[in-house]
Design a protein around this motif. Structure first.
Motif, PDB file in Angstrom:
ATOM      1  N   ILE A  70     -12.320  -7.402   3.346  1.00 32.40           N
ATOM      2  CA  ILE A  70     -11.251  -7.250   3.782  1.00 32.40           C
ATOM      3  C   ILE A  70     -10.883  -6.042   2.873  1.00 32.40           C
ATOM      4  O   ILE A  70     -10.837  -5.889   1.567  1.00 32.40           O
ATOM      5  CB  ILE A  70      -9.841  -8.156   3.150  1.00 32.40           C
ATOM      6  CG1 ILE A  70      -9.744  -9.022   3.544  1.00 32.40           C
ATOM      7  CG2 ILE A  70      -8.403  -6.757   3.886  1.00 32.40           C
ATOM      8  CD1 ILE A  70      -8.251 -10.486   3.550  1.00 32.40           C
ATOM      9  N   LYS A  71     -11.122  -4.798   3.463  1.00 34.74           N
ATOM     10  CA  LYS A  71     -11.317  -3.447   3.018  1.00 34.74           C
ATOM     11  C   LYS A  71      -9.446  -2.925   3.147  1.00 34.74           C
ATOM     12  O   LYS A  71      -8.342  -3.079   3.735  1.00 34.74           O
ATOM     13  CB  LYS A  71     -11.805  -2.448   3.404  1.00 34.74           C
ATOM     14  CG  LYS A  71     -13.838  -2.937   3.892  1.00 34.74           C
ATOM     15  CD  LYS A  71     -14.072  -2.859   2.927  1.00 34.74           C
ATOM     16  CE  LYS A  71     -15.451  -3.089   2.980  1.00 34.74           C
ATOM     17  NZ  LYS A  71     -16.343  -2.668   1.377  1.00 34.74           N
ATOM     18  N   GLU A  72      -9.095  -2.436   2.070  1.00 31.51           N
ATOM     19  CA  GLU A  72      -7.875  -1.880   2.011  1.00 31.51           C
ATOM     20  C   GLU A  72      -7.833   0.206   2.139  1.00 31.51           C
ATOM     21  O   GLU A  72      -8.663   0.413   1.364  1.00 31.51           O
ATOM     22  CB  GLU A  72      -7.167  -2.140   0.775  1.00 31.51           C
ATOM     23  CG  GLU A  72      -5.608  -1.905   1.130  1.00 31.51           C
ATOM     24  CD  GLU A  72      -4.638  -2.140  -0.889  1.00 31.51           C
ATOM     25  OE1 GLU A  72      -3.964  -2.522  -0.427  1.00 31.51           O
ATOM     26  OE2 GLU A  72      -5.748  -2.346  -1.762  1.00 31.51           O
ATOM     27  N   LYS A  74      -5.195   2.836   1.701  1.00 31.54           N
ATOM     28  CA  LYS A  74      -3.893   2.989   1.231  1.00 31.54           C
ATOM     29  C   LYS A  74      -3.090   3.996   1.587  1.00 31.54           C
ATOM     30  O   LYS A  74      -4.056   5.545   1.922  1.00 31.54           O
ATOM     31  CB  LYS A  74      -3.274   3.052  -0.400  1.00 31.54           C
ATOM     32  CG  LYS A  74      -3.883   1.606  -0.953  1.00 31.54           C
ATOM     33  CD  LYS A  74      -3.388   1.952  -2.124  1.00 31.54           C
ATOM     34  CE  LYS A  74      -3.919   1.185  -3.145  1.00 31.54           C
ATOM     35  NZ  LYS A  74      -4.022   0.482  -4.848  1.00 31.54           N
ATOM     36  N   VAL A 101      -9.268  -4.682   8.610  1.00 38.64           N
ATOM     37  CA  VAL A 101      -8.768  -3.778   7.567  1.00 38.64           C
ATOM     38  C   VAL A 101      -7.405  -4.178   6.558  1.00 38.64           C
ATOM     39  O   VAL A 101      -6.088  -4.634   8.088  1.00 38.64           O
ATOM     40  CB  VAL A 101      -8.897  -2.544   7.776  1.00 38.64           C
ATOM     41  CG1 VAL A 101      -8.528  -1.497   7.750  1.00 38.64           C
ATOM     42  CG2 VAL A 101      -9.932  -2.182   7.974  1.00 38.64           C
ATOM     43  N   LYS A 102      -6.821  -3.651   5.821  1.00 39.07           N
ATOM     44  CA  LYS A 102      -5.809  -4.096   5.302  1.00 39.07           C
ATOM     45  C   LYS A 102      -4.843  -2.524   5.239  1.00 39.07           C
ATOM     46  O   LYS A 102      -5.255  -1.641   4.008  1.00 39.07           O
ATOM     47  CB  LYS A 102      -5.591  -4.542   3.760  1.00 39.07           C
ATOM     48  CG  LYS A 102      -4.687  -5.186   3.648  1.00 39.07           C
ATOM     49  CD  LYS A 102      -4.553  -5.976   1.697  1.00 39.07           C
ATOM     50  CE  LYS A 102      -2.768  -6.098   1.278  1.00 39.07           C
ATOM     51  NZ  LYS A 102      -3.102  -6.296   0.179  1.00 39.07           N
ATOM     52  N   LEU A 103      -3.953  -2.695   5.595  1.00 42.48           N
ATOM     53  CA  LEU A 103      -3.256  -0.717   5.593  1.00 42.48           C
ATOM     54  C   LEU A 103      -2.211  -1.376   4.635  1.00 42.48           C
ATOM     55  O   LEU A 103      -1.354  -2.109   5.145  1.00 42.48           O
ATOM     56  CB  LEU A 103      -3.151  -0.180   7.171  1.00 42.48           C
ATOM     57  CG  LEU A 103      -4.163   0.140   7.969  1.00 42.48           C
ATOM     58  CD1 LEU A 103      -3.877   0.143   9.608  1.00 42.48           C
ATOM     59  CD2 LEU A 103      -4.073   1.574   7.450  1.00 42.48           C
ATOM     60  N   THR A 104      -1.935  -0.614   3.578  1.00 49.25           N
ATOM     61  CA  THR A 104      -0.933  -0.564   2.644  1.00 49.25           C
ATOM     62  C   THR A 104      -0.338   0.993   2.814  1.00 49.25           C
ATOM     63  O   THR A 104      -1.329   2.119   2.486  1.00 49.25           O
ATOM     64  CB  THR A 104      -1.581  -0.673   1.698  1.00 49.25           C
ATOM     65  OG1 THR A 104      -2.350  -1.723   1.632  1.00 49.25           O
ATOM     66  CG2 THR A 104      -0.020  -0.835   0.763  1.00 49.25           C
ATOM     67  N   GLN A 145       5.863  -1.756  -0.463  1.00 49.05           N
ATOM     68  CA  GLN A 145       4.889  -0.952   0.351  1.00 49.05           C
ATOM     69  C   GLN A 145       5.487  -2.224   1.836  1.00 49.05           C
ATOM     70  O   GLN A 145       6.148  -2.844   1.914  1.00 49.05           O
ATOM     71  CB  GLN A 145       3.605  -2.005  -0.593  1.00 49.05           C
ATOM     72  CG  GLN A 145       3.258  -1.197  -1.948  1.00 49.05           C
ATOM     73  CD  GLN A 145       2.465  -1.775  -2.112  1.00 49.05           C
ATOM     74  OE1 GLN A 145       0.845  -1.315  -2.174  1.00 49.05           O
ATOM     75  NE2 GLN A 145       1.894  -2.782  -2.900  1.00 49.05           N
ATOM     76  N   MET A 147       2.382  -3.842   4.466  1.00 44.79           N
ATOM     77  CA  MET A 147       1.839  -3.657   4.848  1.00 44.79           C
ATOM     78  C   MET A 147       1.339  -4.434   6.492  1.00 44.79           C
ATOM     79  O   MET A 147       2.012  -5.267   6.781  1.00 44.79           O
ATOM     80  CB  MET A 147       0.996  -4.692   3.547  1.00 44.79           C
ATOM     81  CG  MET A 147       1.179  -3.949   2.790  1.00 44.79           C
ATOM     82  SD  MET A 147       0.138  -5.976   0.994  1.00 44.79           S
ATOM     83  CE  MET A 147       1.791  -6.322   0.696  1.00 44.79           C
ATOM     84  N   VAL A 149      -2.766  -6.283   8.242  1.00 44.83           N
ATOM     85  CA  VAL A 149      -3.997  -6.456   8.719  1.00 44.83           C
ATOM     86  C   VAL A 149      -4.885  -6.865   9.545  1.00 44.83           C
ATOM     87  O   VAL A 149      -3.418  -7.019  10.706  1.00 44.83           O
ATOM     88  CB  VAL A 149      -4.128  -7.812   7.537  1.00 44.83           C
ATOM     89  CG1 VAL A 149      -5.568  -8.276   7.191  1.00 44.83           C
ATOM     90  CG2 VAL A 149      -3.629  -7.578   6.684  1.00 44.83           C
TER      91      VAL A 149
END
Length: 154
Positions: A70-72, A74, A101-104, A145, A147, A149
């Motif tokens: 899991i790539k983040e 930001k 992909v985890k978008l924060t 935050q 988030m 995914v």
């Protein structure tokens, strides 16, 4: 039982005692390969060598499999267009590599009053990657935050 000798030749139906004698004569082991109801299949082979080869095959299979990471990424809610495009290029590259992909989105100060800007940004990302990715976790707010995914399709 069905017997396969050390050279890989099928000897046909053979009594157990005869198969065991043939294995001892060759100095090898009698190994049961398939134990179906009518006729079990046995092979004259070196058991240690067979175990070693199966371990090698298993190790090779483990080496070839890919772990999904899991790539983040930001972002901020008021991200500039060029910065957004750079981040989206990275997101697409991660999907091509098969990663999630985890978008924060981090909100600071007065940005907390405009949560709808963050939702708009995440919806824009979702629409852009729709052909190549699916939403695995809907956008949710945790403290300051937001988030979401995404996972690659396929």
């Amino acid at each position: 039982m069905q017997l396969i000798d050390g050279d890989g030749n099928n000897r046909g139906a053979v009594p157990f005692e005869e198969a065991l004698a043939a294995a001892e004569e060759a100095g090898l082991d009698l190994v049961e390969i398939a134990s179906n109801a009518e006729m079990p299949v046995c092979k004259i082979t070196d058991l240690g060598k067979m175990k070693y080869q199966s371990q090698k095959k298993a190790a090779e299979a483990r080496k070839k499999q890919k772990t999904i990471e899991i790539k983040e990424i930001k972002m901020r809610p008021n991200i500039d267009t060029h910065d957004y495009e750079v981040k989206m290029r990275a997101v697409r590259r991660f999907f091509e590599e098969g990663d999630k992909v985890k978008l924060t989105l981090r909100f600071r100060g007065r940005e907390m009053a405009h949560m709808e800007l963050g939702m708009q940004l995440l919806n824009r990302v979702r629409e852009e990657v729709e052909p190549i990715a699916k939403v695995e976790a809907e956008p949710k707010l945790e403290g300051r935050q937001m988030m979401m995914v995404l996972a690659p399709r396929g």
